[in-house]
Write an enzyme that holds these catalytic residues in place. Structure first.
Site, PDB file in Angstrom:
ATOM      1  N   ASP A 142      -7.332  -8.934  -2.912  1.00  0.00           N
ATOM      2  CA  ASP A 142      -7.594  -8.677  -4.328  1.00  0.00           C
ATOM      3  C   ASP A 142      -6.882  -9.638  -5.260  1.00  0.00           C
ATOM      4  O   ASP A 142      -7.171  -9.665  -6.456  1.00  0.00           O
ATOM      5  CB  ASP A 142      -7.171  -7.250  -4.669  1.00  0.00           C
ATOM      6  CG  ASP A 142      -5.674  -7.030  -4.485  1.00  0.00           C
ATOM      7  OD1 ASP A 142      -5.114  -7.529  -3.484  1.00  0.00           O
ATOM      8  OD2 ASP A 142      -5.054  -6.351  -5.323  1.00  0.00           O
ATOM      9  N   GLN A 145      12.791  -5.808  -7.947  1.00  0.00           N
ATOM     10  CA  GLN A 145      11.825  -6.466  -8.834  1.00  0.00           C
ATOM     11  C   GLN A 145      11.622  -5.768 -10.173  1.00  0.00           C
ATOM     12  O   GLN A 145      11.547  -6.436 -11.212  1.00  0.00           O
ATOM     13  CB  GLN A 145      10.484  -6.621  -8.114  1.00  0.00           C
ATOM     14  CG  GLN A 145       9.433  -7.342  -8.960  1.00  0.00           C
ATOM     15  CD  GLN A 145       8.317  -7.891  -8.124  1.00  0.00           C
ATOM     16  OE1 GLN A 145       8.511  -8.815  -7.351  1.00  0.00           O
ATOM     17  NE2 GLN A 145       7.121  -7.321  -8.268  1.00  0.00           N
ATOM     18  N   THR A 201      -5.677   0.991  -3.536  1.00  0.00           N
ATOM     19  CA  THR A 201      -4.471   0.425  -4.133  1.00  0.00           C
ATOM     20  C   THR A 201      -4.739  -0.872  -4.890  1.00  0.00           C
ATOM     21  O   THR A 201      -3.800  -1.552  -5.296  1.00  0.00           O
ATOM     22  CB  THR A 201      -3.391   0.190  -3.052  1.00  0.00           C
ATOM     23  OG1 THR A 201      -3.916  -0.667  -2.035  1.00  0.00           O
ATOM     24  CG2 THR A 201      -2.953   1.511  -2.435  1.00  0.00           C
ATOM     25  N   TRP A 239      -1.475  -6.444  -6.698  1.00  0.00           N
ATOM     26  CA  TRP A 239      -1.659  -5.512  -7.812  1.00  0.00           C
ATOM     27  C   TRP A 239      -0.357  -4.839  -8.226  1.00  0.00           C
ATOM     28  O   TRP A 239      -0.117  -4.618  -9.401  1.00  0.00           O
ATOM     29  CB  TRP A 239      -2.728  -4.478  -7.500  1.00  0.00           C
ATOM     30  CG  TRP A 239      -2.992  -3.564  -8.659  1.00  0.00           C
ATOM     31  CD1 TRP A 239      -2.955  -2.207  -8.664  1.00  0.00           C
ATOM     32  CD2 TRP A 239      -3.315  -3.946 -10.003  1.00  0.00           C
ATOM     33  NE1 TRP A 239      -3.237  -1.721  -9.916  1.00  0.00           N
ATOM     34  CE2 TRP A 239      -3.466  -2.768 -10.771  1.00  0.00           C
ATOM     35  CE3 TRP A 239      -3.505  -5.174 -10.641  1.00  0.00           C
ATOM     36  CZ2 TRP A 239      -3.786  -2.776 -12.126  1.00  0.00           C
ATOM     37  CZ3 TRP A 239      -3.822  -5.189 -11.998  1.00  0.00           C
ATOM     38  CH2 TRP A 239      -3.955  -3.999 -12.729  1.00  0.00           C
ATOM     39  N   ASN A 240       0.517  -4.519  -7.273  1.00  0.00           N
ATOM     40  CA  ASN A 240       1.795  -3.913  -7.663  1.00  0.00           C
ATOM     41  C   ASN A 240       2.594  -4.847  -8.565  1.00  0.00           C
ATOM     42  O   ASN A 240       3.101  -4.437  -9.616  1.00  0.00           O
ATOM     43  CB  ASN A 240       2.630  -3.569  -6.420  1.00  0.00           C
ATOM     44  CG  ASN A 240       2.063  -2.407  -5.635  1.00  0.00           C
ATOM     45  OD1 ASN A 240       1.501  -1.484  -6.192  1.00  0.00           O
ATOM     46  ND2 ASN A 240       2.203  -2.465  -4.328  1.00  0.00           N
ATOM     47  N   HIS A 261       2.219 -13.937  -6.585  1.00  0.00           N
ATOM     48  CA  HIS A 261       1.029 -14.021  -5.738  1.00  0.00           C
ATOM     49  C   HIS A 261      -0.105 -13.177  -6.291  1.00  0.00           C
ATOM     50  O   HIS A 261      -1.211 -13.198  -5.751  1.00  0.00           O
ATOM     51  CB  HIS A 261       1.374 -13.550  -4.335  1.00  0.00           C
ATOM     52  CG  HIS A 261       1.745 -12.098  -4.265  1.00  0.00           C
ATOM     53  ND1 HIS A 261       2.762 -11.550  -5.017  1.00  0.00           N
ATOM     54  CD2 HIS A 261       1.217 -11.066  -3.550  1.00  0.00           C
ATOM     55  CE1 HIS A 261       2.847 -10.260  -4.763  1.00  0.00           C
ATOM     56  NE2 HIS A 261       1.925  -9.932  -3.886  1.00  0.00           N
ATOM     57  N   HIS A 313       0.828  -1.198   0.000  1.00  0.00           N
ATOM     58  CA  HIS A 313       0.000   0.000   0.000  1.00  0.00           C
ATOM     59  C   HIS A 313       0.869   1.256   0.000  1.00  0.00           C
ATOM     60  O   HIS A 313       0.581   2.230  -0.695  1.00  0.00           O
ATOM     61  CB  HIS A 313      -0.917  -0.005   1.224  1.00  0.00           C
ATOM     62  CG  HIS A 313      -1.947  -1.071   1.198  1.00  0.00           C
ATOM     63  ND1 HIS A 313      -3.283  -0.821   1.009  1.00  0.00           N
ATOM     64  CD2 HIS A 313      -1.840  -2.428   1.335  1.00  0.00           C
ATOM     65  CE1 HIS A 313      -3.965  -1.962   1.033  1.00  0.00           C
ATOM     66  NE2 HIS A 313      -3.096  -2.947   1.239  1.00  0.00           N
ATOM     67  N   ALA A 317      14.670  -8.934  -4.027  1.00  0.00           N
ATOM     68  CA  ALA A 317      15.252  -8.555  -5.319  1.00  0.00           C
ATOM     69  C   ALA A 317      14.741  -7.188  -5.759  1.00  0.00           C
ATOM     70  O   ALA A 317      13.647  -6.770  -5.363  1.00  0.00           O
ATOM     71  CB  ALA A 317      14.902  -9.596  -6.382  1.00  0.00           C
ATOM     72  N   ASP A 338      -5.509   6.063   2.033  1.00  0.00           N
ATOM     73  CA  ASP A 338      -5.762   4.707   1.562  1.00  0.00           C
ATOM     74  C   ASP A 338      -7.231   4.356   1.772  1.00  0.00           C
ATOM     75  O   ASP A 338      -7.829   4.712   2.795  1.00  0.00           O
ATOM     76  CB  ASP A 338      -4.866   3.739   2.351  1.00  0.00           C
ATOM     77  CG  ASP A 338      -4.769   2.359   1.722  1.00  0.00           C
ATOM     78  OD1 ASP A 338      -5.817   1.699   1.561  1.00  0.00           O
ATOM     79  OD2 ASP A 338      -3.651   1.935   1.400  1.00  0.00           O
TER      80      ASP A 338
END
Length: 483
Positions: free
Chosen positions: A402, A363, A146, A381-382, A378, A22, A361, A124
């Site tokens: 989500d 990413q 988010t 959303w990010n 997984h 978030h 890492a 948020d």
């Protein structure tokens, strides 16, 4: 037009849910607002801020962003609380009771500053107490969900799902039953694709009630911000417009920020928003691998695996015969089940030959590396947005929240990957890795490349997200005139 007082600066107070997934996109929005000349107070929890101080040079970051500052408040949990896995939900209730009065006091204190009192709060969507605090103090509030637009729309229909008798459902009975009562998503979702709270057995469950009340409170905000882009979710975004006076879709925020910095004469100011120290040695390992040959594996900042699940993934990856880069962060293994298992020689040897493991890492750099051919995720959303922006096809293993909606969108709506929800066995993992990198690659990569192109276009000057961010900034400036 009335001219703003030159001694008063537009000032956004940003409050994320105290979790990395978030905080990360909201911090990127904060950077973009500062780069546009706004002042920003970014309010972390004490716990998150302490971890951020260890993983990034906060002082250097703030010094390069005039008008930016961090504040931190207690989240109500003791320092030793893991705030991950099954215990992550504890934050919902502790912030309501402990953080709410502290946040109200902070707004009052900031309001006494002569040069830059708060113009608005951007909170948020899971921190609805900020709506109460902002209303009490008399400051406009904007909500930032988010999640993606599709999942946000689903959450607004949880009450309808209850009325229609679709939830709750017991165990894993009839999980492929189609959900037809959510407008615009009638042909997409099954029971197993609904948000994780829909699997709770009782409507009275405190977590279910929390989400219902938080989602309802969002509509009291003056606008909604979502980290997505028009070209990806236009039909659902338009439906959200029936609930909010304004909807700003300004994603992908990480791509937006990179693009802004690339074309700016100022030095790089971006934070990666990570709460773990990144092991960059994996990039050198990737440099030595053939193009599109490696599958990247990461389950984000909150998902925990049992020891048995870890072993199934390990077997599947080694037996696929493909190279793999696997992130196993601290506290990612629950360790309660199968603790007696130890890796057999074939796994150790297979990893030595084809694998590389790190605690965390970088990413975005990993997903942009030419050696990466796929991503086991997984479906947070990010991570989903970062993979689709990079044109990297995915295998989804969603666990809660989500993630279950996201994985269905990935496999059936956008067709940029495969959905492995509700299963975790080595044969399925092995087959899906091979499908992603071989058998089904051509059809998936075609869709992935097209969506990546649309994501890049959306943040360019004149693009949908670029224009929406300009509208958001201008609207905050106009608020400054009337405060």
């Amino acid at each position: 037009m009335e001219q703003p007082n030159p001694s008063i600066f537009p000032h956004a107070v940003i409050l994320p849910m105290p979790a990395q997934g978030h905080m990360k996109p909201m911090l990127r929005l904060a950077e973009l607002l500062c780069l546009a000349g706004l002042h920003v107070t970014f309010v972390n929890s004490d716990y998150i801020q302490a971890r951020l101080l260890k993983s990034m040079d906060v002082a250097a970051f703030c010094s390069r962003l005039p008008g930016f500052r961090f504040e931190s408040l207690s989240d109500g949990l003791p320092p030793e609380h893991p705030r991950a896995g099954r215990l992550a939900n504890d934050l919902f209730f502790s912030t309501r009771s402990v953080t709410k009065p502290l946040f109200r006091e902070l707004l009052i204190s900031l309001g006494k500053e002569s040069g830059s009192p708060p113009t608005c709060v951007i909170a948020d969507g899971l921190m609805s107490f900020a709506v109460d605090a902002a209303e009490e103090v008399g400051i406009p509030i904007i909500t930032f969900r988010t999640y993606n637009a599709s999942c946000t729309w689903v959450y607004f229909h949880i009450s309808k799902l209850i009325e229609e008798g679709e939830i709750p459902f017991q165990g894993d009975k009839d999980m492929d039953r189609q959900i037809t009562c959510i407008p615009g998503l009638e042909s997409l979702l099954r029971r197993r694709d609904l948000p994780g709270i829909c699997r709770l057995e009782e409507i009275e469950n405190p977590v279910m009630q929390y989400y219902l009340s938080e989602t309802s409170a969002m509509t009291r905000a003056s606008a909604l911000i979502i980290n997505t882009f028009e070209e990806l979710e236009a039909p659902v975004i338009s439906k959200l417009g029936s609930l909010f006076p304004k909807v700003y879709t300004i994603g992908p925020l990480h791509t937006f920020l990179k693009s802004h910095i690339k074309h700016s004469s100022s030095p790089s100011v971006s934070s990666n928003g990570s709460l773990w120290q990144q092991d960059r040695s994996c990039l050198a390992w990737l440099d030595s691998q053939p193009s599109k040959s490696v599958v990247y594996v990461s389950f984000g900042s909150l998902v925990s695996l049992t020891r048995d699940q870890m072993m199934e993934f390990w077997y599947g990856l080694v037996h696929s015969g493909k190279k793999f880069l696997w992130v196993i962060r601290p506290n990612s293994i629950e360790g309660e089940e199968g603790v007696g298992q130890t890796p057999v020689e074939e796994l150790l040897e297979g990893t030595k030959e084809r694998g590389f493991m790190v605690g965390w890492a970088p990413q975005e750099e990993v997903l942009g590396h030419p050696s990466i051919g796929g991503f086991i995720t997984h479906s947070g959303w990010n991570s989903t947005l970062e993979s689709l922006s990079a044109g990297v096809p995915v295998i989804c293993w969603p666990q809660f929240s989500d993630q279950l909606v996201n994985s269905r969108c990935v496999s059936e709506l956008w067709r940029i990957g495969l959905d492995m929800k509700d299963t975790c066995d080595r044969l399925t993992i092995e087959k899906m890795v091979r499908d992603l990198l071989e058998d089904k690659r051509e059809e998936i990569i075609r869709s992935a490349n097209e969506i990546a192109r649309m994501a890049r276009e959306s943040v360019k000057e004149g693009g949908s997200s670029y224009c929406n961010l300009e509208k958001l900034i201008n609207d905050i400036r106009l608020m400054c005139l009337t405060n």
